[in-house]
Design a protein around this motif. Structure first.
Motif, mmCIF file in Angstrom:
data_model
loop_
_atom_site.group_PDB
_atom_site.id
_atom_site.type_symbol
_atom_site.label_atom_id
_atom_site.label_comp_id
_atom_site.label_asym_id
_atom_site.label_seq_id
_atom_site.Cartn_x
_atom_site.Cartn_y
_atom_site.Cartn_z
ATOM 1 N N ASP A 190 -38.597 -5.508 -15.991
ATOM 2 C CA ASP A 190 -38.943 -6.007 -17.326
ATOM 3 C C ASP A 190 -38.423 -7.429 -17.520
ATOM 4 O OD1 ASP A 190 -39.903 -5.208 -20.121
ATOM 5 O OD2 ASP A 190 -37.935 -6.102 -20.479
ATOM 6 N N TYR A 191 -37.228 -7.670 -17.000
ATOM 7 C CA TYR A 191 -36.576 -8.978 -17.103
ATOM 8 C C TYR A 191 -37.437 -10.052 -16.414
ATOM 9 C CZ TYR A 191 -32.761 -12.354 -16.236
ATOM 10 O OH TYR A 191 -31.992 -13.468 -16.153
ATOM 11 N N VAL A 192 -38.000 -9.702 -15.250
ATOM 12 C CA VAL A 192 -38.849 -10.664 -14.525
ATOM 13 C C VAL A 192 -40.242 -10.710 -15.159
ATOM 14 C CG1 VAL A 192 -39.877 -11.194 -12.274
ATOM 15 C CG2 VAL A 192 -37.570 -10.315 -12.384
ATOM 16 N N GLU A 193 -40.714 -9.554 -15.577
ATOM 17 C CA GLU A 193 -42.079 -9.444 -16.114
ATOM 18 C C GLU A 193 -42.251 -10.210 -17.424
ATOM 19 O OE1 GLU A 193 -43.399 -5.387 -16.498
ATOM 20 O OE2 GLU A 193 -44.947 -5.787 -14.996
ATOM 21 N N LYS A 194 -41.196 -10.244 -18.211
ATOM 22 C CA LYS A 194 -41.329 -10.899 -19.513
ATOM 23 C C LYS A 194 -41.535 -12.422 -19.366
ATOM 24 C CE LYS A 194 -36.678 -11.787 -21.342
ATOM 25 N NZ LYS A 194 -35.842 -11.903 -20.214
ATOM 26 N N ASP A 195 -41.141 -12.963 -18.214
ATOM 27 C CA ASP A 195 -41.359 -14.388 -17.959
ATOM 28 C C ASP A 195 -42.751 -14.665 -17.398
ATOM 29 O OD1 ASP A 195 -38.821 -14.936 -18.767
ATOM 30 O OD2 ASP A 195 -37.958 -14.973 -16.755
ATOM 31 N N LEU A 239 -44.253 -9.370 -7.695
ATOM 32 C CA LEU A 239 -43.609 -8.302 -8.446
ATOM 33 C C LEU A 239 -44.120 -6.927 -8.015
ATOM 34 C CD1 LEU A 239 -41.506 -8.104 -10.704
ATOM 35 C CD2 LEU A 239 -43.366 -7.935 -12.323
ATOM 36 N N LYS A 240 -45.427 -6.886 -7.737
ATOM 37 C CA LYS A 240 -46.032 -5.626 -7.296
ATOM 38 C C LYS A 240 -45.403 -5.190 -5.962
ATOM 39 C CE LYS A 240 -50.625 -3.643 -7.236
ATOM 40 N NZ LYS A 240 -52.047 -3.921 -7.131
ATOM 41 N N GLU A 241 -45.214 -6.189 -5.089
ATOM 42 C CA GLU A 241 -44.602 -5.915 -3.790
ATOM 43 C C GLU A 241 -43.186 -5.356 -3.980
ATOM 44 O OE1 GLU A 241 -43.971 -8.200 0.459
ATOM 45 O OE2 GLU A 241 -44.146 -9.377 -1.344
ATOM 46 N N HIS A 282 -39.731 -17.489 -12.596
ATOM 47 C CA HIS A 282 -38.739 -16.475 -12.237
ATOM 48 C C HIS A 282 -39.451 -15.381 -11.431
ATOM 49 C CE1 HIS A 282 -35.618 -13.416 -13.886
ATOM 50 N NE2 HIS A 282 -35.418 -13.714 -12.624
ATOM 51 N N GLN A 283 -39.084 -15.226 -10.170
ATOM 52 C CA GLN A 283 -39.797 -14.273 -9.310
ATOM 53 C C GLN A 283 -38.827 -13.474 -8.446
ATOM 54 O OE1 GLN A 283 -42.943 -13.542 -9.066
ATOM 55 N NE2 GLN A 283 -44.100 -15.225 -9.945
ATOM 56 N N LEU A 284 -39.307 -12.328 -8.045
ATOM 57 C CA LEU A 284 -38.564 -11.510 -7.079
ATOM 58 C C LEU A 284 -39.356 -11.539 -5.778
ATOM 59 C CD1 LEU A 284 -37.560 -8.329 -9.066
ATOM 60 C CD2 LEU A 284 -36.010 -9.779 -7.820
ATOM 61 N N LEU A 285 -38.741 -11.977 -4.716
ATOM 62 C CA LEU A 285 -39.476 -12.109 -3.455
ATOM 63 C C LEU A 285 -38.870 -11.235 -2.367
ATOM 64 C CD1 LEU A 285 -39.874 -15.974 -3.169
ATOM 65 C CD2 LEU A 285 -41.478 -14.385 -4.181
ATOM 66 N N ARG A 286 -39.731 -10.922 -1.421
ATOM 67 C CA ARG A 286 -39.275 -10.216 -0.220
ATOM 68 C C ARG A 286 -39.634 -11.146 0.931
ATOM 69 N NH1 ARG A 286 -41.686 -5.669 2.747
ATOM 70 N NH2 ARG A 286 -39.953 -4.795 3.910
ATOM 71 N N LEU A 287 -38.638 -11.649 1.637
ATOM 72 C CA LEU A 287 -38.902 -12.629 2.688
ATOM 73 C C LEU A 287 -38.439 -12.109 4.038
ATOM 74 C CD1 LEU A 287 -37.815 -15.977 1.004
ATOM 75 C CD2 LEU A 287 -40.090 -15.458 1.792
ATOM 76 N N ASP A 288 -39.401 -12.003 4.933
ATOM 77 C CA ASP A 288 -39.031 -11.604 6.293
ATOM 78 C C ASP A 288 -38.507 -12.822 7.040
ATOM 79 O OD1 ASP A 288 -39.607 -8.958 6.142
ATOM 80 O OD2 ASP A 288 -41.748 -9.227 6.571
#
Lengths: 154, 421
Positions: A68-73, A83-85, B104-110
């Motif tokens: 949620d914290y990332v999604e709200k941005d 995000l899906k990954e 602001h992102q969440l990544l997966r990096l090989d």
């Protein structure tokens, strides 16, 4: 009950501390009320399941807060793929940790209490010992060799 | 770095062990084993060894107009170990807004993998801003271990003031110089517009020979062209703290800057030279020059203007005399809120300058910002302003511009009136 409400409020308002506190309270009280139940294999299994139920709630609540914290941005479709990954990968990962933790705990608990349950039939006893020892070796192998590969950090 | 979560779980493990032993309960001992197993499994996610991340920006400098949207692209290459949960946060200045994607992102990096983060922002306010630094945070899935890094890859973003294209109006200096431009001069010279024919002289270029006339008169004849020249225009922007009225978004200074940018564009398109003097937080100036690069130089200067100024406005006269060519056209853009500004304009008009005053009306801005207003006070203020404008009309062309209307219309009206009289 109160702990459950606190953690639900924490989830609603995306407050990690409330989630942690609520689940800790629930867990401690739950196990305290159960601390006098007789020691049987069924009860061990039941307690471990309850522990991992609490643990599962905790990791998935925290995951929901982080998402949620990332999604709200996020605005629009761009960036959703990253995000899906993360969403897919984290579910798989948490289930794996819970399963592995469950196996290790069950084996550990059985070995720990084996000494004082000691009511295996004499003909099954040696086989059970081999099975449990094999289980421990397997757990150690999983923790030391397989998990690091899975995390791809070692 | 171990996180609080890891520490809390360790405390829980010890606590359940103590409870188990003190209560003589196997339940808490099983909980101890379970917590310990989670702790052991979770800690396998901790990174060991060096993490090599390379952060690159697609462009390190960009110019956009106020209100325009711009894509920011950031690529992150993992040259070290695989990272499953990398949180990336690109810091943005306060006055920007994301319209697509996210910083602001969440990544997966090989290992060896490169990923790009792109997002679109809008910049509602002019100014020079910095995008970055990039904050990177690795957290293991159970949040037992957190590691943070900061990449100092910055991007400079110039948000130029929004300009109005002045298509129907030409602001031209009265005095021209030798340089070729678009202003028709009173004399013959280099140009494209035909004026007459005359007898050929030895200095004439062969290309200038009018062959039809030569055959008719049976002697060589040359074409004569109207000289097209250019002049110098100096735009003075009044950003003095007494001259600014309005809010952060809508104020007289922003209107002044928009007018200055629009005029600079129009005048430079006519191949004139444009100089700039800013009476803002600092007294700064741009020496007259021409061309596209110079236009952007002026806009960049204008984008950074902030109100202020402890120095005396009279310094403007000294600056004009000392550094800028005389007989230039001066365009003074000011809301005329200070009496000193009017005095300076009168003083400049008395020198060898051709002056135009453009005054964004502060009353229009003020009226839009307040819900109720006193009609009498408004009338008195308008009257005071009219007196100032009336006085300046004796010396120069004065454009009373309402900032919520196009500048072109106000300019057209005044230039037409000026030419008629």
């Amino acid at each position: 009950m109160v702990g459950g409400i606190i953690s639900t409020i924490g989830l609603k308002f995306k407050k990690v501390l409330l989630i942690d506190f609520g689940l800790l309270i629930s867990g401690l009280f739950y196990f305290y009320f159960q601390h006098e139940i007789p020691l049987t294999y069924g009860n061990i299994f039941f307690i471990v399941i309850m522990f991992f139920l609490f643990f599962g709630c905790w990791v998935f609540m925290r995951r929901a807060v982080l998402i949620d914290y990332v999604e709200k941005d996020l605005v629009g479709e761009r960036g959703q793929d990253h995000l899906k990954e993360y969403k897919n990968h984290s579910v798989y990962h948490y289930l794996w940790v819970i399963t592995l933790g469950f196996i290790v705990t069950i084996l550990g608990s059985l070995i720990a209490v084996h000494g004082f349950i000691a009511d295996f039939p004499a003909e099954v006893g040696p086989y059970m010992l081999v099975l449990l020892s094999g289980g421990v070796i397997l757990s150690v192998y999983v923790v030391v060799v397989i998990l690091p590969k899975y995390f791809a950090v070692n | 770095m171990k996180s609080m979560t890891s520490f809390s779980l360790l405390v829980l493990t010890i606590l359940s062990l103590i409870l188990g032993v003190s209560l003589g309960s196997w339940v808490f001992l099983v909980v101890t084993i379970a917590s310990f197993s989670i702790l052991a499994i979770g800690n396998r996610g901790v990174i060991k060894g060096e993490v090599k991340l390379e952060v690159e920006r697609k462009s390190e400098e960009k110019s956009v107009y106020e209100g325009d949207k711009v894509w920011i692209e950031l690529s992150i290459e993992n040259k070290g170990r695989a990272l499953n949960y990398l949180e990336v946060y690109d810091s943005l200045p306060e006055n920007t807004q994301i319209v697509e994607g996210s910083n602001h992102q969440l990544l997966r990096l090989d290992k060896g993998e490169e990923k790009t983060i792109s997002y679109k922002i809008t910049c509602p306010q002019r100014g020079e801003m910095e995008i970055g630094p990039v904050k990177l945070r690795y957290r293991d899935p159970l949040n037992f271990h957190v590691e943070e890094w900061t990449s100092q890859k910055l991007m400079k973003l110039f948000v130029l003031p929004k300009i109005e294209k002045l298509k129907k109006v030409n602001v031209r200096p009265l005095y021209t110089r030798e340089w070729i431009g678009n202003i028709k001069s009173q004399t013959m010279g280099m140009g494209t517009e035909f004026f007459s024919i005359r007898e050929y002289t030895a200095e004439d270029d062969l290309g200038k020979i009018n062959w039809k006339a030569t055959s008719r008169f049976l002697e060589p004849m040359s074409n004569e062209y109207v000289g097209e020249r250019s002049g110098d225009v100096i735009i003075i922007v009044d950003g003095h703290r007494f001259s600014n009225i309005g809010t952060f978004e809508e104020n007289t200074l922003n209107a002044t800057i928009r007018a200055a940018g629009s005029l600079a564009n129009s005048i430079l398109m006519d191949r004139n030279r444009v100089g700039l003097i800013i009476l803002g937080d600092f007294l700064s100036w741009v020496y007259p020059d021409s061309g596209r690069d110079h236009y952007y130089k002026i806009l960049e200067k204008l984008s950074g203007v902030e109100e202020g100024g402890m120095w005396k406005l009279k310094d403007t006269k000294w600056l004009l005399k000392r550094f800028f060519p005389n007989r230039s056209m001066i365009i003074f853009i000011s809301p005329l809120l200070s009496e000193t500004v009017s005095e300076i304009i009168v003083d400049i008009c008395e020198k060898e300058y051709n002056v135009m005053v453009i005054s964004p009306n502060p009353l229009t801005i003020q009226k839009e910002l307040v819900d109720t207003h006193n009609p009498l006070a408004e009338e008195i203020t308008q009257l005071e302003r009219d007196i100032k404008l009336e006085r300046l009309w004796k010396y120069s062309m004065v454009v009373d511009w309402s900032p919520n209307e196009p500048l072109e219309a106000s300019l057209q009206e005044v230039i037409r009136y000026w030419k008629r009289n």
